[in-house]
Design a protein around this motif. Structure first.
Motif, PDB file in Angstrom:
ATOM      1  N   LEU A  12      28.757   0.774  10.978  1.00 17.49           N
ATOM      2  CA  LEU A  12      27.821   1.573  10.188  1.00 17.49           C
ATOM      3  C   LEU A  12      26.857   2.342  11.077  1.00 17.49           C
ATOM      4  N   GLU A  13      26.373   1.692  12.129  1.00 20.81           N
ATOM      5  CA  GLU A  13      25.404   2.330  13.015  1.00 20.81           C
ATOM      6  C   GLU A  13      25.985   3.527  13.756  1.00 20.81           C
ATOM      7  N   ASP A  14      27.297   3.556  13.925  1.00 23.98           N
ATOM      8  CA  ASP A  14      27.962   4.650  14.639  1.00 23.98           C
ATOM      9  C   ASP A  14      28.161   5.889  13.769  1.00 23.98           C
ATOM     10  N   ILE A  15      28.107   5.720  12.471  1.00 21.80           N
ATOM     11  CA  ILE A  15      28.444   6.831  11.576  1.00 21.80           C
ATOM     12  C   ILE A  15      27.244   7.748  11.407  1.00 21.80           C
ATOM     13  N   LYS A  16      27.395   8.962  11.897  1.00 18.49           N
ATOM     14  CA  LYS A  16      26.308   9.932  11.884  1.00 18.49           C
ATOM     15  C   LYS A  16      26.642  11.189  11.083  1.00 18.49           C
ATOM     16  N   LYS A  17      27.930  11.485  10.950  1.00 22.80           N
ATOM     17  CA  LYS A  17      28.325  12.751  10.342  1.00 22.80           C
ATOM     18  C   LYS A  17      29.474  12.525   9.365  1.00 22.80           C
ATOM     19  N   ILE A  18      29.349  13.102   8.180  1.00 25.88           N
ATOM     20  CA  ILE A  18      30.318  12.915   7.103  1.00 25.88           C
ATOM     21  C   ILE A  18      31.034  14.227   6.804  1.00 25.88           C
ATOM     22  N   THR A  19      32.315  14.130   6.485  1.00 21.22           N
ATOM     23  CA  THR A  19      33.046  15.270   5.940  1.00 21.22           C
ATOM     24  C   THR A  19      33.625  14.890   4.592  1.00 21.22           C
ATOM     25  N   ASN A  20      33.420  15.736   3.601  1.00 22.49           N
ATOM     26  CA  ASN A  20      34.007  15.535   2.278  1.00 22.49           C
ATOM     27  C   ASN A  20      34.981  16.665   1.988  1.00 22.49           C
ATOM     28  N   ILE A  21      36.191  16.297   1.612  1.00 18.17           N
ATOM     29  CA  ILE A  21      37.219  17.278   1.284  1.00 18.17           C
ATOM     30  C   ILE A  21      37.296  17.401  -0.235  1.00 18.17           C
ATOM     31  N   GLY A  22      36.959  18.562  -0.754  1.00 20.23           N
ATOM     32  CA  GLY A  22      36.993  18.798  -2.192  1.00 20.23           C
ATOM     33  C   GLY A  22      35.590  18.909  -2.769  1.00 20.23           C
ATOM     34  N   ALA A  23      35.313  20.027  -3.425  1.00 19.15           N
ATOM     35  CA  ALA A  23      33.969  20.295  -3.957  1.00 19.15           C
ATOM     36  C   ALA A  23      33.913  20.215  -5.476  1.00 19.15           C
ATOM     37  N   MET A  26      34.241  15.188  -8.536  1.00 16.57           N
ATOM     38  CA  MET A  26      33.908  14.013  -7.741  1.00 16.57           C
ATOM     39  C   MET A  26      33.354  14.391  -6.373  1.00 16.57           C
ATOM     40  N   GLY A  27      33.964  15.369  -5.745  1.00 17.48           N
ATOM     41  CA  GLY A  27      33.594  15.715  -4.379  1.00 17.48           C
ATOM     42  C   GLY A  27      32.167  16.183  -4.223  1.00 17.48           C
ATOM     43  N   HIS A  28      31.701  17.018  -5.139  1.00 19.87           N
ATOM     44  CA  HIS A  28      30.320  17.519  -5.004  1.00 19.87           C
ATOM     45  C   HIS A  28      29.323  16.374  -5.135  1.00 19.87           C
ATOM     46  N   ALA A  29      29.612  15.439  -6.066  1.00 19.07           N
ATOM     47  CA  ALA A  29      28.683  14.332  -6.305  1.00 19.07           C
ATOM     48  C   ALA A  29      28.680  13.340  -5.148  1.00 19.07           C
ATOM     49  N   ILE A  30      29.843  13.111  -4.544  1.00 21.75           N
ATOM     50  CA  ILE A  30      29.914  12.226  -3.382  1.00 21.75           C
ATOM     51  C   ILE A  30      29.170  12.848  -2.206  1.00 21.75           C
ATOM     52  N   ALA A  35      24.131  13.123   1.407  1.00 22.58           N
ATOM     53  CA  ALA A  35      23.008  13.982   1.786  1.00 22.58           C
ATOM     54  C   ALA A  35      21.677  13.374   1.362  1.00 22.58           C
ATOM     55  N   LEU A  36      21.637  12.731   0.216  1.00 19.70           N
ATOM     56  CA  LEU A  36      20.421  12.060  -0.242  1.00 19.70           C
ATOM     57  C   LEU A  36      19.960  10.998   0.743  1.00 19.70           C
ATOM     58  N   LYS A  37      20.924  10.320   1.357  1.00 17.60           N
ATOM     59  CA  LYS A  37      20.607   9.244   2.298  1.00 17.60           C
ATOM     60  C   LYS A  37      20.273   9.767   3.685  1.00 17.60           C
ATOM     61  N   GLY A  38      20.399  11.060   3.893  1.00 17.83           N
ATOM     62  CA  GLY A  38      20.027  11.652   5.164  1.00 17.83           C
ATOM     63  C   GLY A  38      21.166  12.056   6.061  1.00 17.83           C
ATOM     64  N   TYR A  39      22.411  11.879   5.607  1.00 17.81           N
ATOM     65  CA  TYR A  39      23.556  12.256   6.421  1.00 17.81           C
ATOM     66  C   TYR A  39      23.831  13.757   6.353  1.00 17.81           C
ATOM     67  N   PRO A  40      24.125  14.390   7.484  1.00 16.98           N
ATOM     68  CA  PRO A  40      24.675  15.741   7.426  1.00 16.98           C
ATOM     69  C   PRO A  40      26.108  15.670   6.918  1.00 16.98           C
ATOM     70  N   VAL A  41      26.450  16.546   5.982  1.00 14.56           N
ATOM     71  CA  VAL A  41      27.764  16.506   5.341  1.00 14.56           C
ATOM     72  C   VAL A  41      28.409  17.881   5.410  1.00 14.56           C
ATOM     73  N   ASN A  42      29.633  17.931   5.902  1.00 12.43           N
ATOM     74  CA  ASN A  42      30.445  19.137   5.806  1.00 12.43           C
ATOM     75  C   ASN A  42      31.279  19.049   4.538  1.00 12.43           C
ATOM     76  N   LEU A  43      31.116  20.017   3.669  1.00 14.22           N
ATOM     77  CA  LEU A  43      31.856  20.065   2.411  1.00 14.22           C
ATOM     78  C   LEU A  43      32.933  21.136   2.530  1.00 14.22           C
ATOM     79  N   LEU A  44      34.188  20.708   2.418  1.00 13.41           N
ATOM     80  CA  LEU A  44      35.337  21.600   2.609  1.00 13.41           C
ATOM     81  C   LEU A  44      36.090  21.810   1.312  1.00 13.41           C
ATOM     82  N   ASP A  45      36.425  23.043   1.018  1.00 12.59           N
ATOM     83  CA  ASP A  45      37.335  23.343  -0.078  1.00 12.59           C
ATOM     84  C   ASP A  45      38.134  24.581   0.286  1.00 12.59           C
ATOM     85  N   MET A  46      39.099  24.925  -0.561  1.00  5.12           N
ATOM     86  CA  MET A  46      40.038  25.992  -0.216  1.00  5.12           C
ATOM     87  C   MET A  46      39.456  27.392  -0.364  1.00  5.12           C
TER      88      MET A  46
END
Length: 204
Positions: A12-23, A26-30, A35-46
């Motif tokens: 858990l301590e190693d995880i700094k950056k998140i990628t979510n596939i699909g906006a 479900m994807g937008h809410a995840i 992001a609410l918890k402070g993680y930078p998130v890359n959101l990818l869609d087609m």
């Protein structure tokens, strides 16, 4: 870089950056949950249109949070600033520590996407699909490192429902399961670990 005991997988301590596939639904809410918890998130869609729609849904969810007293209006800009949108796989996946996919419930589509993802992430990156019923073992058999792949199934609506099912595939490393459980709990969800996959996933 530190790893969990027993294998070269991130804690858990190693995880700094998140990628979510699909906006989508479900994807937008995840994405919002991280992001609410402070993680930078890359959101990818087609398409740019899909990403625009996803951001609009996130902003709508945030307004709901404000009305409920969960956050203040002043917090919205910082939360939104943590979310980056892209249609480019390498751009979305470079440096990602945890990748979660929330696309259409099609085995063929998920196999194609995960094979593409695996070629673009670090060897230690944890990979999770948000499927509600497809076999993670079947998806994982097309990966070079199936031991880092599992299900993290959010319930809809993901920005409100607390439960997340964490489901290992046949070859998933126990450390990957534990880190995923820790991560889900860390972002405010209630992670429930299943001993093995089953149709519909809801089995202990």
């Amino acid at each position: 870089m530190p790893f969990t005991k027993g294998g070269n997988f991130l804690s858990l301590e190693d995880i700094k950056k998140i990628t979510n596939i699909g906006a989508g639904t479900m994807g937008h809410a995840i994405t919002l949950q991280f992001a609410l918890k402070g993680y930078p998130v890359n959101l990818l869609d087609m398409t740019e249109e899909a990403l625009k729609n996803g951001l609009e849904k996130i902003e709508s969810d945030l307004r709901t949070y404000v009305k409920a007293g969960i956050i203040t209006k002043n917090e919205i800009p910082a939360i939104m600033a943590r979310i980056s949108i892209t249609t480019d796989y390498p751009d979305a996946l470079t440096g990602a520590d945890f990748v979660i996919e929330s696309v259409v419930e099609s085995m063929d589509v998920k196999k194609m996407i995960w094979q593409k993802i695996e070629n673009l992430v670090k060897p230690q990156t944890i990979l999770a699909t948000n499927t509600s019923g497809l076999s993670p073992t079947e998806i994982a058999q097309y990966l070079n490192k199936p031991e880092r792949f599992l299900v993290a199934h959010f319930y809809n609506p993901a920005h409100l429902m607390p439960l997340v099912e964490v489901v290992p595939a046949q070859k998933t490393d126990p450390n990957v399961v534990q880190t995923t459980i820790d991560l889900m709990n860390h972002i405010g969800k209630h992670a429930v670990a299943l001993k093995k996959e089953a149709p519909g996933l809801c089995r202990e």
